[in-house]
Scaffold this active site. Structure first.
Site, PDB file in Angstrom:
ATOM      1  N   GLY A 166      46.465  24.871 -23.961  1.00  0.00           N
ATOM      2  CA  GLY A 166      47.776  24.234 -23.845  1.00  0.00           C
ATOM      3  C   GLY A 166      48.871  25.287 -23.811  1.00  0.00           C
ATOM      4  N   GLY A 192      52.434  24.402 -23.823  1.00  0.00           N
ATOM      5  CA  GLY A 192      53.759  23.879 -24.154  1.00  0.00           C
ATOM      6  C   GLY A 192      54.419  24.807 -25.161  1.00  0.00           C
ATOM      7  N   GLY A 210      51.651  26.087 -27.602  1.00  0.00           N
ATOM      8  CA  GLY A 210      50.661  26.972 -27.004  1.00  0.00           C
ATOM      9  C   GLY A 210      51.268  28.269 -26.488  1.00  0.00           C
ATOM     10  NE  ARG A 227      63.816  10.173 -32.052  1.00  0.00           N
ATOM     11  CZ  ARG A 227      63.438  11.251 -31.410  1.00  0.00           C
ATOM     12  NH1 ARG A 227      62.168  11.498 -31.253  1.00  0.00           N
ATOM     13  NH2 ARG A 227      64.318  12.086 -30.942  1.00  0.00           N
TER      14      ARG A 227
END
Lengths: 639, 247
Positions: A41, A43, A46, A331
């Site tokens: 990964g 992102g 990563g 949220r």
């Protein structure tokens, strides 16, 4: 049920990480280049981990399924990244950021981890700034901050509505520097298919080259999963279409415990579903609620256009119900409040499943230019999708599946229950509890990769300096590769009539209806049956075209859906087990008189970590008791 | 509505490609362009045929994965729009739509509409960064950056690396992409030490990888989904000349 040891260091909260760092062992520079580390990964988690490990001199291999590491889904995060800099002098501090995260997580996260995340947050901002991330600045050249849902201070650093992209480009450029230097080798268009465990330790991965279909073996002294979340299990979600839970799921099947899988954040401000062919829902940053006011008409099914409805006939329900936080409630609260109004018949738009997010007052008060500067690209994005300009008519929004707080169980060192296997960022479970505070995900994923994992992984690798390069011709690699190939052959051979997408859609509906924004016992039990039936049908009637030895996007989808069908069941088990409501996990049986989430601290103040016991068998629950020494558990109120 | 699709099909980089024609009914105006292709693919799979491969991921205009030539223009006719953001309401019932992959020597076709854009990564790897190790940075507010510079940095850093600039250019030049990155990094006091090396290495890498040269036709700017201005190319040239003069 066994109890898990998270290896949280002794000592006062504020000193745990400092003391722990002092005790962690080191690997000397000459030995680092002999040690191989795999990162899956690219992102924020990563890329930050891979680049930092490369800077330290380890031999790093990094994998992503996209054509370039710069396309990882962190790129789409919009609103911001938190840090306890107190640049605004509004009495913010590491403790307050910690406290807001613990409270926002509804007291289902680990104190020590959350405190550490807050503690390293300032370093993250410094590093991104040094890398050239263009955070918003004021006319004096200093960095600007704004506030975000769930908090009363301005601690969020941002770059318009592109904070994720800007940070990811920064992280990607640092990664590129290491690729240039040769400390990091990049493997794009590769998907992790399995984890290889040798003598109980994570020693490598099996990947599929997505262009040629070739199955490859890669070995290392340690493996780091930075593979993001599994929110696409709902089919319609705010995530990138190719985001998936497969790598984490395979690791789980190889022995890594999976923690709190049912904790999925439903984001309150997504563009609502417009039609049946829709493949995803687009998020509108929560930062919009700084200036946008949420409302519905006071009259059910009011046929008038929003701008024709006078002020006293509008119900600003968040401001009414939560006067202290108003539109900035967290949220889960905002999501359920929207659902409640829509279910009661006050929803707007063609489907009745949306509420208004109105900028009229902010435009009048602060001017159009201010709104453009802060939210311009979000407004553009909204207009492209809906054909309506939010400068002129209120946006319509509705909640959508977004961020997964559950993930692989990790100890304080971010190691899973498989020695040598680490999970960072959204792929682990540790920092968000039952709910995520806005703008804390970029902070956590980056902190994990830049300032935590590089220290803790050395402690493990200190014992590995005498281990030579791991060969890939061992029986364990043979067996894992064979299993992967057999599974692909099995998928290709079904030759039924239904596409992977159509199974995914049906799976998503089951998950959303019974394990989505609200859950109850009856629905969850029904979901177990429905999931079994769907899985059966999948393995009998799936159709994958073409061959496995070429770029085959349908096969990629089929592999992911096959895993989701199993992971979905674990989410349901987890939701069933937790007979309380906390944060995003809302069991209808457990609510206060005013319809808020009602926790049961006596019985459920634990992390539920599940052990895989075999296909089709019930998983085993392990508990990690959560101890709160520094915050007092209280009802989470935003009134 | 009904559309006729003329789509470039190519099995892999070694095979010869050709156009295939597909008719598609029941296209809804609020579908995105890629959702329209999804629905074609669902049909093709059910019919036992090979679906059309195309790159995509976030589907909200930010990851830069998607990129298709639509009726001769990268990402289609709409101004400042990625392919995934393009909506079918921009087409009419009965329209014929030609769909092709990016055309550039440096972006070889992988399959159908999928091309290999790793050349962009290689350009960034040739110095498109500021050299600083994690943990070595000073306080973020220690060096003020004028708001104007931060804004220019933001605008140029909003490049999503989709490659439309290259695809639009008759010379398949990567100048706008490189210029955006150079301009972004040139706004900060950080990383100035390595700026001359950066620009020379990135330009050399761009030439080496087979991108053409810039002849100021401005097609890149016209087709950039993020509206990156060719004024960045002037900035790139300035940085490059200054760096060369120091040699």
């Amino acid at each position: 049920m066994s109890k898990l040891n998270a290896k949280i260091p002794e000592g006062p909260l504020a000193e745990k990480w400092t003391n722990h760092k002092a005790k962690l062992r080191l690997v000397n520079p000459a030995n680092r280049r002999k040690l191989d580390i795999i990162v899956v990964g690219t992102g924020l988690a990563g890329s930050s981990a891979a680049s930092t490990l490369g800077e330290l001199g380890y031999n790093v291999k990094v994998f992503c399924y996209q054509d370039s590491p710069r396309r990882a889904h962190s790129v789409a995060a919009q609103g911001g990244i938190n840090a306890a800099k107190n640049y605004k002098n509004d009495n913010d501090s590491v403790y307050r950021l910690f406290y807001d995260m613990i409270k926002g997580g509804d007291f289902r996260a680990r104190e020590a981890n959350v405190y550490r995340a807050a503690e390293v947050s300032n370093l993250v901002i410094d590093h991104y700034t040094a890398l050239g991330v263009p955070f918003a600045r004021d006319y004096g050249g200093l960095i600007e901050n704004r506030s975000f849902g769930g908090v009363q201070v301005s601690r969020t650093f941002y770059a318009k509505g592109q904070t994720g992209q800007q940070c990811l480009i920064g992280a990607y450029s640092a990664l590129s520097r290491q690729i240039d230097k040769g400390t990091v080798t990049m493997y794009p268009r590769r998907e992790m298919m399995d984890l290889v465990v040798i003598d109980g330790k994570a020693r490598g991965i099996i990947v599929r080259n997505l262009v040629t279909g070739e199955i490859e073996r890669h070995s290392a002294h340690a493996v780091v999963l930075a593979t993001g979340g599994y929110g696409t299990i709902y089919y319609l979600s705010t995530l990138a279409l190719n985001s998936n839970g497969s790598a984490a799921w395979r690791a789980h099947k190889r022995g890594a415990l999976f923690a709190n899988p049912s904790f999925v954040q439903i984001h309150p401000t997504s563009i609502p579903v417009l039609n049946d062919h829709q493949c995803k829902l687009t998020l509108m940053s929560e930062s919009l609620r700084n200036d946008g006011r949420v409302w519905v008409p006071k009259t059910k099914g009011d046929p008038r256009k929003p701008n024709e409805i006078p002020e006293d006939e509008r119900d600003y329900y968040l401001e009414r119900r939560y006067p202290a936080f108003g539109n900035l409630v967290p949220r889960d609260v905002a999501s359920r409040a929207a659902k409640e109004r829509c279910d009661a018949g006050y929803g707007v738009g063609p489907t009745g499943l949306s509420v208004y997010l109105d900028f009229r007052d902010a435009i009048q008060k602060k001017g159009r230019k201010y709104i453009e500067e802060n939210y311009g690209n979000l407004f553009e994005m909204y207009e492209k999708i809906t054909g309506e300009s939010p400068y002129e008519v209120p946006m319509r929004i509705y909640p959508a599946g977004h961020y997964t707080m559950g993930g692989l169980w990790v100890d304080y060192n971010l190691m899973t229950t498989i020695p040598g296997l680490y999970a960072i960022g959204e792929a682990n479970f540790s920092d968000h509890g039952a709910n995520r505070l806005g703008a804390s995900s970029l902070m956590q994923t980056s902190g994990d990769g830049y300032f935590i994992l590089p220290y803790t992984i050395a402690d493990y690798l200190a014992d590995e300096i005498k281990t030579p390069k791991i060969p890939t011709n061992t029986p364990e690699f043979d067996a894992a590769e064979k299993e992967v190939k057999e599974r692909i052959e099995r998928l290709m051979a079904i030759n039924g009539t239904e596409t992977a997408t159509s199974f995914h859609k049906r799976l998503g509906k089951i998950m959303w209806d019974y394990c989505g924004m609200v859950r109850n016992e009856e629905g969850l039990k029904k979901a177990l049956t429905l999931l079994d039936e769907l899985k059966d049908e999948f393995w009998k009637n799936l159709k994958v075209p073409d061959t496995a030895s070429e770029l085959n996007q349908e096969l990629e989808k089929a592999n992911r859906v096959a895993d989701f069908l199993e992971l979905g069941k674990l989410m349901v088990y987890d939701a069933l087990n937790r007979r309380e409501s906390c944060g995003a996990h809302f069991r209808e049986e457990s609510q206060t008189e005013t319809g808020e989430a009602k926790r049961d601290d006596e019985n459920y103040s634990y992390v539920a970590a599940w052990e895989f016991t075999g296909d089709g068998k019930e998983p085993i629950l392990h508990k990690e008791e959560l101890k709160f020494e520094y915050v007092k558990l209280q009802e989470r109120s935003y009134k | 509505m009904k559309v006729k699709l003329k789509i470039w099909r190519q099995k892999d980089s070694r095979s010869k490609g050709k156009f295939e024609v597909y008719e598609l009914d029941n296209v809804a105006p609020d579908m995105s362009f890629l959702e329209m292709l999804d629905s074609l693919n669902q049909r093709l799979v059910r019919e036992g045929k090979s679906p059309v491969a195309f790159d995509h991921d976030c589907r909200e205009g930010i990851c830069g994965s998607c990129g298709i030539y639509i009726n001769g223009r990268p990402h289609g006719n709409d101004h400042r729009t990625t392919t995934c953001e393009l909506r079918m309401r921009r087409f009419k019932d009965g329209d014929s739509i030609t769909i092709e992959p990016w055309r550039a020597a440096a972006f070889p076709v992988v399959k159908d509409l999928v091309v290999d854009r790793s050349a962009f990564d290689k350009i960034i790897q040739a110095g498109g960064y500021i050299s600083v190790n994690a943990g070595a940075a000073q306080d973020a507010n220690a060096i003020p950056v004028p708001k104007h510079n931060a804004d220019v940095a933001f605008d140029t850093a909003s490049c999503i690396g989709c490659g439309a600039c290259v695809a639009a250019c008759k010379n398949a030049s990567a100048m706008l992409f490189v210029a955006a990155k150079i301009t972004h990094l040139a706004q900060f006091p950080q990383g100035r030490v390595e700026a001359p090396e950066r620009v020379k290495r990135m330009v050399a890498k761009m030439d080496e990888l087979g991108f053409g040269s810039c002849t100021n036709t401005r097609a890149c700017e016209a087709e950039c989904p993020k509206g990156i201005s060719i004024s960045t190319i002037a900035k790139l040239n300035r940085e490059y000349i200054t760096a060369k003069l120091k040699d």
